[in-house]
Design a protein around this motif. Structure first.
Motif, PDB file in Angstrom:
ATOM      1  N   ASN A  81       7.366  19.036  16.349  1.00 43.45           N
ATOM      2  CA  ASN A  81       6.509  17.881  16.634  1.00 43.45           C
ATOM      3  C   ASN A  81       6.329  17.666  18.138  1.00 43.45           C
ATOM      4  O   ASN A  81       5.218  17.389  18.613  1.00 43.45           O
ATOM      5  CB  ASN A  81       7.093  16.619  15.997  1.00 43.45           C
ATOM      6  N   THR A  82       7.419  17.793  18.885  1.00 38.79           N
ATOM      7  CA  THR A  82       7.316  17.582  20.339  1.00 38.79           C
ATOM      8  C   THR A  82       6.515  18.692  21.007  1.00 38.79           C
ATOM      9  O   THR A  82       5.883  18.469  22.044  1.00 38.79           O
ATOM     10  CB  THR A  82       8.711  17.509  20.989  1.00 38.79           C
ATOM     11  N   SER A  83       6.538  19.883  20.422  1.00 36.36           N
ATOM     12  CA  SER A  83       5.791  20.998  21.023  1.00 36.36           C
ATOM     13  C   SER A  83       4.282  20.799  20.917  1.00 36.36           C
ATOM     14  O   SER A  83       3.512  21.460  21.613  1.00 36.36           O
ATOM     15  CB  SER A  83       6.190  22.321  20.362  1.00 36.36           C
ATOM     16  N   THR A  84       3.865  19.878  20.048  1.00 36.93           N
ATOM     17  CA  THR A  84       2.435  19.566  19.933  1.00 36.93           C
ATOM     18  C   THR A  84       2.017  18.454  20.894  1.00 36.93           C
ATOM     19  O   THR A  84       0.851  18.058  20.907  1.00 36.93           O
ATOM     20  CB  THR A  84       2.089  19.140  18.495  1.00 36.93           C
ATOM     21  N   GLY A  85       2.986  17.935  21.654  1.00 40.58           N
ATOM     22  CA  GLY A  85       2.668  16.900  22.634  1.00 40.58           C
ATOM     23  C   GLY A  85       3.158  15.519  22.260  1.00 40.58           C
ATOM     24  O   GLY A  85       2.954  14.561  23.018  1.00 40.58           O
ATOM     25  N   MET A  86       3.810  15.385  21.112  1.00 34.62           N
ATOM     26  CA  MET A  86       4.339  14.080  20.708  1.00 34.62           C
ATOM     27  C   MET A  86       5.492  13.663  21.612  1.00 34.62           C
ATOM     28  O   MET A  86       6.209  14.505  22.154  1.00 34.62           O
ATOM     29  CB  MET A  86       4.868  14.137  19.267  1.00 34.62           C
ATOM     30  N   SER A  87       5.670  12.368  21.722  1.00 35.25           N
ATOM     31  CA  SER A  87       6.872  11.867  22.387  1.00 35.25           C
ATOM     32  C   SER A  87       8.063  12.105  21.459  1.00 35.25           C
ATOM     33  O   SER A  87       7.894  12.311  20.251  1.00 35.25           O
ATOM     34  CB  SER A  87       6.741  10.374  22.688  1.00 35.25           C
ATOM     35  N   LEU A  88       9.249  12.059  22.021  1.00 36.33           N
ATOM     36  CA  LEU A  88      10.445  12.308  21.215  1.00 36.33           C
ATOM     37  C   LEU A  88      10.603  11.243  20.134  1.00 36.33           C
ATOM     38  O   LEU A  88      10.987  11.547  19.001  1.00 36.33           O
ATOM     39  CB  LEU A  88      11.687  12.337  22.116  1.00 36.33           C
ATOM     40  N   VAL A  89      10.279  10.011  20.480  1.00 38.39           N
ATOM     41  CA  VAL A  89      10.391   8.915  19.505  1.00 38.39           C
ATOM     42  C   VAL A  89       9.450   9.153  18.328  1.00 38.39           C
ATOM     43  O   VAL A  89       9.854   9.053  17.159  1.00 38.39           O
ATOM     44  CB  VAL A  89      10.081   7.562  20.171  1.00 38.39           C
ATOM     45  N   ASP A  90       8.198   9.480  18.620  1.00 38.49           N
ATOM     46  CA  ASP A  90       7.226   9.732  17.548  1.00 38.49           C
ATOM     47  C   ASP A  90       7.605  10.968  16.735  1.00 38.49           C
ATOM     48  O   ASP A  90       7.406  11.006  15.515  1.00 38.49           O
ATOM     49  CB  ASP A  90       5.825   9.909  18.137  1.00 38.49           C
ATOM     50  N   ALA A  91       8.147  11.968  17.416  1.00 40.18           N
ATOM     51  CA  ALA A  91       8.549  13.198  16.727  1.00 40.18           C
ATOM     52  C   ALA A  91       9.673  12.925  15.734  1.00 40.18           C
ATOM     53  O   ALA A  91       9.669  13.445  14.610  1.00 40.18           O
ATOM     54  CB  ALA A  91       8.988  14.245  17.746  1.00 40.18           C
ATOM     55  N   VAL A  92      10.620  12.101  16.145  1.00 35.41           N
ATOM     56  CA  VAL A  92      11.733  11.747  15.258  1.00 35.41           C
ATOM     57  C   VAL A  92      11.222  10.932  14.076  1.00 35.41           C
ATOM     58  O   VAL A  92      11.608  11.174  12.926  1.00 35.41           O
ATOM     59  CB  VAL A  92      12.813  10.966  16.034  1.00 35.41           C
ATOM     60  N   LYS A  93      10.348   9.979  14.355  1.00 37.42           N
ATOM     61  CA  LYS A  93       9.814   9.129  13.286  1.00 37.42           C
ATOM     62  C   LYS A  93       9.014   9.944  12.270  1.00 37.42           C
ATOM     63  O   LYS A  93       9.098   9.706  11.065  1.00 37.42           O
ATOM     64  CB  LYS A  93       8.944   8.022  13.893  1.00 37.42           C
ATOM     65  N   LYS A  94       8.260  10.922  12.751  1.00 35.73           N
ATOM     66  CA  LYS A  94       7.479  11.750  11.838  1.00 35.73           C
ATOM     67  C   LYS A  94       8.375  12.662  11.003  1.00 35.73           C
ATOM     68  O   LYS A  94       8.047  13.005   9.861  1.00 35.73           O
ATOM     69  CB  LYS A  94       6.477  12.597  12.628  1.00 35.73           C
ATOM     70  N   SER A  95       9.520  13.028  11.549  1.00 39.29           N
ATOM     71  CA  SER A  95      10.417  13.967  10.867  1.00 39.29           C
ATOM     72  C   SER A  95      11.146  13.344   9.687  1.00 39.29           C
ATOM     73  O   SER A  95      11.767  14.056   8.893  1.00 39.29           O
ATOM     74  CB  SER A  95      11.456  14.510  11.865  1.00 39.29           C
ATOM     75  N   LYS A  96      11.077  12.034   9.555  1.00 32.41           N
ATOM     76  CA  LYS A  96      11.865  11.355   8.521  1.00 32.41           C
ATOM     77  C   LYS A  96      11.362  11.633   7.106  1.00 32.41           C
ATOM     78  O   LYS A  96      12.073  11.369   6.134  1.00 32.41           O
ATOM     79  CB  LYS A  96      11.867   9.844   8.765  1.00 32.41           C
ATOM     80  N   ASN A  97      10.142  12.152   6.977  1.00 27.99           N
ATOM     81  CA  ASN A  97       9.547  12.337   5.654  1.00 27.99           C
ATOM     82  C   ASN A  97      10.028  13.596   4.934  1.00 27.99           C
ATOM     83  O   ASN A  97       9.653  13.839   3.792  1.00 27.99           O
ATOM     84  CB  ASN A  97       8.017  12.384   5.778  1.00 27.99           C
ATOM     85  N   ILE A  98      10.854  14.389   5.596  1.00 27.85           N
ATOM     86  CA  ILE A  98      11.358  15.626   4.995  1.00 27.85           C
ATOM     87  C   ILE A  98      12.743  15.374   4.403  1.00 27.85           C
ATOM     88  O   ILE A  98      13.498  14.531   4.893  1.00 27.85           O
ATOM     89  CB  ILE A  98      11.405  16.748   6.052  1.00 27.85           C
ATOM     90  N   ASN A  99      13.060  16.106   3.357  1.00 30.85           N
ATOM     91  CA  ASN A  99      14.371  15.962   2.715  1.00 30.85           C
ATOM     92  C   ASN A  99      15.434  16.727   3.505  1.00 30.85           C
ATOM     93  O   ASN A  99      15.314  17.930   3.722  1.00 30.85           O
ATOM     94  CB  ASN A  99      14.315  16.486   1.276  1.00 30.85           C
ATOM     95  N   TYR A 100      16.469  16.017   3.923  1.00 27.12           N
ATOM     96  CA  TYR A 100      17.575  16.633   4.659  1.00 27.12           C
ATOM     97  C   TYR A 100      18.902  16.448   3.920  1.00 27.12           C
ATOM     98  O   TYR A 100      19.961  16.395   4.537  1.00 27.12           O
ATOM     99  CB  TYR A 100      17.695  16.019   6.058  1.00 27.12           C
ATOM    100  N   GLY A 101      18.841  16.340   2.616  1.00 29.63           N
ATOM    101  CA  GLY A 101      20.069  16.185   1.843  1.00 29.63           C
ATOM    102  C   GLY A 101      20.790  14.894   2.185  1.00 29.63           C
ATOM    103  O   GLY A 101      20.186  13.820   2.274  1.00 29.63           O
ATOM    104  N   CYS A 102      22.095  15.008   2.399  1.00 32.00           N
ATOM    105  CA  CYS A 102      22.914  13.829   2.720  1.00 32.00           C
ATOM    106  C   CYS A 102      22.536  13.206   4.057  1.00 32.00           C
ATOM    107  O   CYS A 102      22.884  12.049   4.329  1.00 32.00           O
ATOM    108  CB  CYS A 102      24.394  14.217   2.755  1.00 32.00           C
TER     109      CYS A 102
END
Length: 225
Positions: free
Chosen positions: A42-63
């Motif tokens: 996400n950050t490699s596309t130009g997103m800020s770190l905050v936005d990149a983290v927020k967007k990443s929440k939609n994926i399943n990461y188990g526990c």
């Protein structure tokens, strides 16, 4: 036999909870690189770190998923990113992840090229995980060898008991039987813990091997002695 069975049952409950906690922590460590990779993408596309983290929440990461969603929720509520990610690190309670969280915090505060720095963090994590996998692969033959040695040990005990001990009187036979039974059970416990430390660098991981070896020993003693 009654004593050994009681010990087995008595230990199984705490062993189960301890190993379950260890397995959960291991799953978190396995999913964390996936989370970092997603943030990096996400950050490699130009997103800020905050936005990149927020967007990443939609994926399943188990526990790890509830912890990531909780961190994102805190950010959405206005909690500063560095506070939210530090809280995330404390909640995960893993020394390796905690170090990576500190790096992410520094990147968010001082980096001029977040995408590049997140890529470096991901590369480091990927390298660490690859080295761990290679170590386990290299040590796997030793794991098999030690299991084989354990079975040989049981075979030797069986031969000694069946071909040499019967020549003693009944009192000595009973005494030697008790000694051999305790010996094989003690061997199964310590070998199991040693295997965990050797293969996964954790005595807790050895609880799995200890349970397997102890069960094998119990069956061996119950049916062959």
């Amino acid at each position: 036999m009654i004593v050994e069975f009681a010990v087995f049952i008595g230990f199984m409950i705490p062993v189960y909870f301890i190993y379950t906690k260890y397995s959960k922590n291991k799953e978190i460590c396995d999913y964390f690189p996936i989370f970092i990779q997603e943030v990096y993408n996400n950050t490699s596309t130009g997103m800020s770190l905050v936005d990149a983290v927020k967007k990443s929440k939609n994926i399943n990461y188990g526990c790890l998923t509830p912890m990531i969603k909780n961190m994102c929720l805190q950010i959405e509520w206005g909690v500063p990113f560095n506070h939210a990610i530090k809280h995330f690190g404390k909640k995960v309670n893993n020394s390796f992840i905690d170090r990576m969280v500190i790096l992410m915090d520094k990147v968010s505060q001082f980096s001029q090229d977040i995408g590049k720095n997140m890529g470096e963090i991901y590369d480091y994590i990927a390298l660490t995980k690859r080295l761990e996998r290679e170590r386990k692969t290299e040590l796997f033959p030793q794991l098999i060898s030690l299991y084989f040695v354990f079975f040989v040990f049981l075979g030797i005990i069986l031969i000694i008991f069946n071909f040499f001990i019967p020549y003693f009187d009944i009192v000595e036979v009973i005494q030697y039987k008790e000694v051999f039974i305790h010996l094989v059970f003690i061997e199964s416990i310590f070998l199991g813990l040693t295997l965990g430390k050797m293969i996964e660098d954790s005595f807790v991981a050895g609880l799995k091997h200890m349970t397997i070896l102890y069960t094998i020993t119990f069956i061996f003693v119950m049916f062959l002695f």
